[in-house]
Design a protein around this motif. Structure first.
Motif, mmCIF file in Angstrom:
data_model
loop_
_atom_site.group_PDB
_atom_site.id
_atom_site.type_symbol
_atom_site.label_atom_id
_atom_site.label_comp_id
_atom_site.label_asym_id
_atom_site.label_seq_id
_atom_site.Cartn_x
_atom_site.Cartn_y
_atom_site.Cartn_z
ATOM 1 N N VAL A 49 24.439 27.838 97.793
ATOM 2 C CA VAL A 49 25.433 26.991 97.156
ATOM 3 C C VAL A 49 26.782 27.222 97.834
ATOM 4 C CG1 VAL A 49 25.956 28.694 95.343
ATOM 5 C CG2 VAL A 49 26.446 26.275 94.961
ATOM 6 N N ARG A 50 27.475 26.115 98.130
ATOM 7 C CA ARG A 50 28.770 26.191 98.808
ATOM 8 C C ARG A 50 29.788 25.311 98.085
ATOM 9 N NH1 ARG A 50 25.066 25.455 103.017
ATOM 10 N NH2 ARG A 50 24.868 27.239 104.444
ATOM 11 N N ASN A 104 26.721 24.607 88.143
ATOM 12 C CA ASN A 104 27.773 24.713 87.143
ATOM 13 C C ASN A 104 28.875 25.642 87.675
ATOM 14 O OD1 ASN A 104 29.268 25.707 84.795
ATOM 15 N ND2 ASN A 104 27.694 24.701 83.554
ATOM 16 N N LEU A 105 30.049 25.083 87.928
ATOM 17 C CA LEU A 105 31.130 25.855 88.540
ATOM 18 C C LEU A 105 31.471 27.110 87.733
ATOM 19 C CD1 LEU A 105 31.548 22.945 89.833
ATOM 20 C CD2 LEU A 105 33.968 23.578 90.021
ATOM 21 N N SER A 137 36.772 18.584 97.191
ATOM 22 C CA SER A 137 36.831 18.465 95.726
ATOM 23 C C SER A 137 36.415 19.789 95.110
ATOM 24 C CB SER A 137 35.897 17.346 95.235
ATOM 25 O OG SER A 137 34.540 17.716 95.456
ATOM 26 N N TYR A 138 36.688 19.904 93.800
ATOM 27 C CA TYR A 138 36.245 21.097 93.088
ATOM 28 C C TYR A 138 34.798 20.904 92.651
ATOM 29 C CZ TYR A 138 41.090 22.672 92.921
ATOM 30 O OH TYR A 138 42.353 23.086 93.265
ATOM 31 N N GLY A 139 33.931 20.931 93.625
ATOM 32 C CA GLY A 139 32.516 20.743 93.371
ATOM 33 C C GLY A 139 31.683 21.652 94.232
ATOM 34 N N LEU A 140 30.398 21.638 94.008
ATOM 35 C CA LEU A 140 29.469 22.494 94.739
ATOM 36 C C LEU A 140 28.363 21.633 95.360
ATOM 37 C CD1 LEU A 140 28.984 25.313 92.068
ATOM 38 C CD2 LEU A 140 30.531 25.350 94.036
#
Length: 291
Positions: A279-280, A105-106, A285-288
């Protein structure tokens, strides 16, 4: 699994080392609408049409005519009056530990793990809950308005749940001695359905009392562990969990080297064999991604 995000500080390491969850009183939370609900208590009168009909429906009398209520409604309702839970008292005797339904969860990594400088622990849900019947694990419900919490509807549902469980036990006993199993199987299904409906209503009321938040918080996908205490006051408590409840630990990519060294040593000493992941941010994209 359920996930808890931690900032990179001494308290996070200390609690992980000691195998405890920090559980707080709701007034310690930053949302001013925590436990902000309309509480109703007492036997509904015939003038309280909606409450009265809801209580009758929970009892099993659907579509009651207010001018022709069930004959023994007053006797039945009065028998449950003193069993109503005092939600206001329960609020003050409840402590909360918060979790999330997802490890990627960003906003949780940003807000609760200090911009990916902290870490996230994946817990086994059943081992965190334990076997204490007073403890409760529930999803948070996100609403557009404060919920209505009716303690009388709750106690009627609780009574119906107990009644139908007892009916199931009695029917199973009778099935052992009489040769009409096809009849009783149908009854068992009906009793079980009624018990399930009553339990679902109890859980719904409980969730709206203890785990309802404004819709703006929906991004958190929060799951709450509710701990009942006998102590007064509003002091937090530390709830122990077994080592095997920790299933993996996820480290934020921006974690400081010195803190990472402390954390990895703690994991090796205290949680030997537990997978450690990182986690990176994704480059495109705005994702992990967790690897």
């Amino acid at each position: 699994m359920i996930y808890k995000y931690f900032p990179p500080n001494h308290y996070s390491l200390e609690n992980l080392q000691n195998g405890v969850l920090f559980c707080r009183h709701f007034e310690d939370f930053n949302d001013p609408f925590e436990f902000w609900s309309s509480l109703l208590q007492g036997i509904p009168t015939l003038n309280e049409v909606d409450r009265f009909k809801a209580a009758c429906a929970t009892w099993g009398f659907v579509d009651v005519d207010i001018l022709d209520p069930p004959d023994d409604w007053q006797e039945y309702f009065e028998s449950l009056d003193e069993a109503q839970p005092d939600f206001q008292l329960l609020f003050d005797h409840t402590r909360i530990a918060c979790f999330c339904a997802a490890p990627d969860n960003l906003l949780m990594w940003s807000h609760y793990a200090d911009g990916m400088r902290g870490f996230c622990v994946a817990f086994d849900e059943s081992l965190i809950l334990g076997d204490d019947p007073k403890d409760y694990l529930t999803d948070v419900e996100y609403l557009d308005a404060p919920p209505l919490v009716d303690s009388f509807i709750y106690v009627v549902a609780e009574d119906q749940y107990d009644y139908h469980l007892m009916a199931i036990d009695e029917t199973k006993t009778e099935m052992k001695y009489f040769d009409k199993k096809e009849v009783w199987l149908g009854q068992l299904e009906d009793f079980q359905q009624c018990a399930d409906e009553a339990l679902a209503l109890m859980k719904s009321i409980w969730r709206r009392a203890f785990a309802a938040k404004p819709a703006e918080w929906a991004y958190e996908r929060e799951i709450r562990l509710l701990i009942r205490t006998i102590e007064g006051g509003k002091q937090p408590i530390k709830r122990a969990y077994p080592t095997e409840a920790v299933k993996q630990i996820i480290i934020g990519e921006k974690m400081d080297k010195a803190f990472r060294s402390e954390l990895t040593k703690l994991i090796a000493d205290r949680f030997h064999g537990v997978p450690v992941r990182e986690v990176r941010r994704l480059p495109s994209s705005y994702g992990l991604e967790i690897s």
